[in-house]
Design an enzyme around this catalytic site. Structure first.
Site, PDB file in Angstrom:
ATOM      1  N   SER A 208      31.612 -56.197   6.304  1.00  0.00           N
ATOM      2  CA  SER A 208      30.179 -56.023   6.464  1.00  0.00           C
ATOM      3  C   SER A 208      29.870 -55.367   7.811  1.00  0.00           C
ATOM      4  O   SER A 208      30.338 -54.268   8.078  1.00  0.00           O
ATOM      5  CB  SER A 208      29.473 -57.368   6.283  1.00  0.00           C
ATOM      6  OG  SER A 208      28.092 -57.210   6.110  1.00  0.00           O
ATOM      7  N   ASP A 347      26.959 -56.117  -5.069  1.00  0.00           N
ATOM      8  CA  ASP A 347      26.578 -56.545  -3.708  1.00  0.00           C
ATOM      9  C   ASP A 347      25.062 -56.436  -3.534  1.00  0.00           C
ATOM     10  O   ASP A 347      24.467 -55.376  -3.727  1.00  0.00           O
ATOM     11  CB  ASP A 347      27.296 -55.660  -2.689  1.00  0.00           C
ATOM     12  CG  ASP A 347      27.221 -56.197  -1.266  1.00  0.00           C
ATOM     13  OD1 ASP A 347      26.134 -56.641  -0.854  1.00  0.00           O
ATOM     14  OD2 ASP A 347      28.246 -56.160  -0.577  1.00  0.00           O
ATOM     15  N   HIS A 379      27.728 -60.569  -1.938  1.00  0.00           N
ATOM     16  CA  HIS A 379      28.289 -60.075  -0.682  1.00  0.00           C
ATOM     17  C   HIS A 379      29.238 -61.094  -0.061  1.00  0.00           C
ATOM     18  O   HIS A 379      30.375 -60.767   0.300  1.00  0.00           O
ATOM     19  CB  HIS A 379      27.134 -59.760   0.273  1.00  0.00           C
ATOM     20  CG  HIS A 379      27.538 -59.054   1.517  1.00  0.00           C
ATOM     21  ND1 HIS A 379      27.912 -57.725   1.535  1.00  0.00           N
ATOM     22  CD2 HIS A 379      27.624 -59.488   2.811  1.00  0.00           C
ATOM     23  CE1 HIS A 379      28.209 -57.366   2.780  1.00  0.00           C
ATOM     24  NE2 HIS A 379      28.043 -58.416   3.564  1.00  0.00           N
TER      25      HIS A 379
END
Length: 407
Positions: A208, A347, A379
């Site tokens: 991320s 996601d 996610h």
């Protein structure tokens, strides 16, 4: 952008910083310097750049200090931990100070060659220096990469956690993050302690917000730090295109990330003129964002549209903003080492399409990419699902095995 996992660090007090006698102009931190984590970075002289920081080489150590006798509940073995401050460059190649945290298992390395080292970019996703990994580790707060850290340290590898957002906590400022990561590895090599130095193999990993920093580091390495030899990089849930991610998040549950990125980019690139686009509410909001960590950003700015804070209906489309966002988008140069790129198709925070575009760009330029797309999963779930795969990918690179390429 990633869940927080339990990780406690019991830190003893009364420690002073030390300086390595390296080449150049390393300066001593005062003997009365506070112990790691005893005060926030903004009040800790260890985090303050010396007046002559420009005289240091990128990656040259300014100071170092151990984090004494930590008990890391999420690590099933004893470790030594140090904080290392060093010179790096921001996105405009101006010198600044950064800090990385080096964690080395006490168990002797019995593998082939020197012990592997992974630079693990934690998703800081914040706008305050007290949110940085070095400080969070020192005070025993949750570490966002605890589970992956278990995998890496359980393999008896060393781990470096750079404060890749730099001294001004600029979220999603790609070149600055890439510089901080690469210069952090240079600093670890220069540290040359506990069997970790120039001769060890190095790799990158991040998820991320940490993947954004990882992607920029592996993309910039051939030109910015050819002396930093890497064996590979793993990155997941990557926000490679800030404009695409912002439009995806705008007005939704995770719109706080959009506001934090806008504030970070405005700080790093004043030429974006973002500040001049803010209305009264926008100026108040951006002032309120300063110094906030991820949880406060998300709770305070959920379901918000950025356009309500600006004097224009589409702030991302303003030429000065669009130009900076393009500059902050990954894909212009290909990495020279294999990349493991994983992403959940579903996601809900970072859209998979812009990551697919990055892979296409890198592949077209000759990169070696192992692309993995999971059809289901949120996610956070994707990060957990791929932890072991990341470790196996890196283990294969450390072993010198050929990388799978499905470009």
């Amino acid at each position: 952008m990633k869940r927080r996992l339990a990780a406690a660090v019991m830190v003893l007090s009364g420690l002073t910083a030390t300086v390595l006698p390296l080449s150049g102009t390393a300066v001593a931190v005062a003997a009365t310097a506070p112990a790691p984590g005893s005060v926030v970075p903004d009040q800790d002289p260890f985090y303050a750049a010396p007046a002559n920081i420009a005289d240091f080489h990128p990656g040259q150590i300014v100071a170092s200090r151990p984090v004494p006798k930590p008990t890391l509940d999420w690590i099933p073995m004893p470790v030594d931990v140090w904080q290392i401050s060093y010179r790096t460059n921001d996105s405009h190649d101006r010198p600044e100070l950064a800090v990385t945290t080096l964690i080395v298992p006490l168990t002797a390395w019995a593998g082939h060659g020197p012990r592997p080292v992974v630079s693990l970019q934690s998703p800081e996703d914040s706008l305050g220096t007290q949110c940085a990994p070095s400080y969070q580790v020192a005070i025993g707060q949750d570490n966002q990469d605890a589970a992956l850290g278990i995998e890496l340290l359980a393999a008896n590898w060393a781990v470096a956690l750079p404060d890749h957002e730099g001294p001004r906590s600029v979220f999603l400022a790609g070149p600055q993050e890439g510089h901080a990561v690469l210069d952090g590895i240079r600093a670890v090599k220069n540290f040359d302690t506990a069997g970790i130095g120039p001769g060890n193999p190095y790799a990158l990993s991040g998820y991320s917000g940490g993947a954004h920093a990882t992607g920029w580091a592996v993309q910039l390495q051939p030109s910015y730090a050819p002396d930093v030899k890497l064996v590979g990089a793993a990155m997941g849930g990557t926000p490679s295109d800030p404009a695409a991610v912002a439009r995806y998040l705008d007005g939704g549950a995770f719109s706080g990330f959009e506001f934090a990125a806008a504030a970070g980019i405005a700080t790093e690139w004043p030429e974006s003129n973002i500040d001049s686009l803010l209305n009264t509410r926008g100026r108040q909001d951006f002032a309120a964002l300063k110094g906030k960590c991820e949880s406060d950003v998300l709770t305070g700015f959920a379901f918000r549209k950025l356009s309500r804070d600006t004097t224009v209906p589409d702030p991302l489309g303003v030429p000065s903003v669009a130009a900076v966002l393009k500059k902050d988008t990954l894909g212009a140069q290909a990495p020279s080492v294999p990349v493991y790129d994983y992403h959940a198709v579903t996601d809900e925070i970072v859209p998979v399409g812009q990551d697919d575009a990055l892979v296409r760009d890198w592949c077209a330029k000759g990169a070696t990419v192992h692309k993995v797309r999971d059809l289901l999963g949120e996610h956070v779930e994707e990060a957990a699902a791929r932890e072991t795969s990341v470790q196996l990918f890196l283990a294969a690179r450390f072993a010198g095995l050929p990388a799978y390429d499905n470009c």
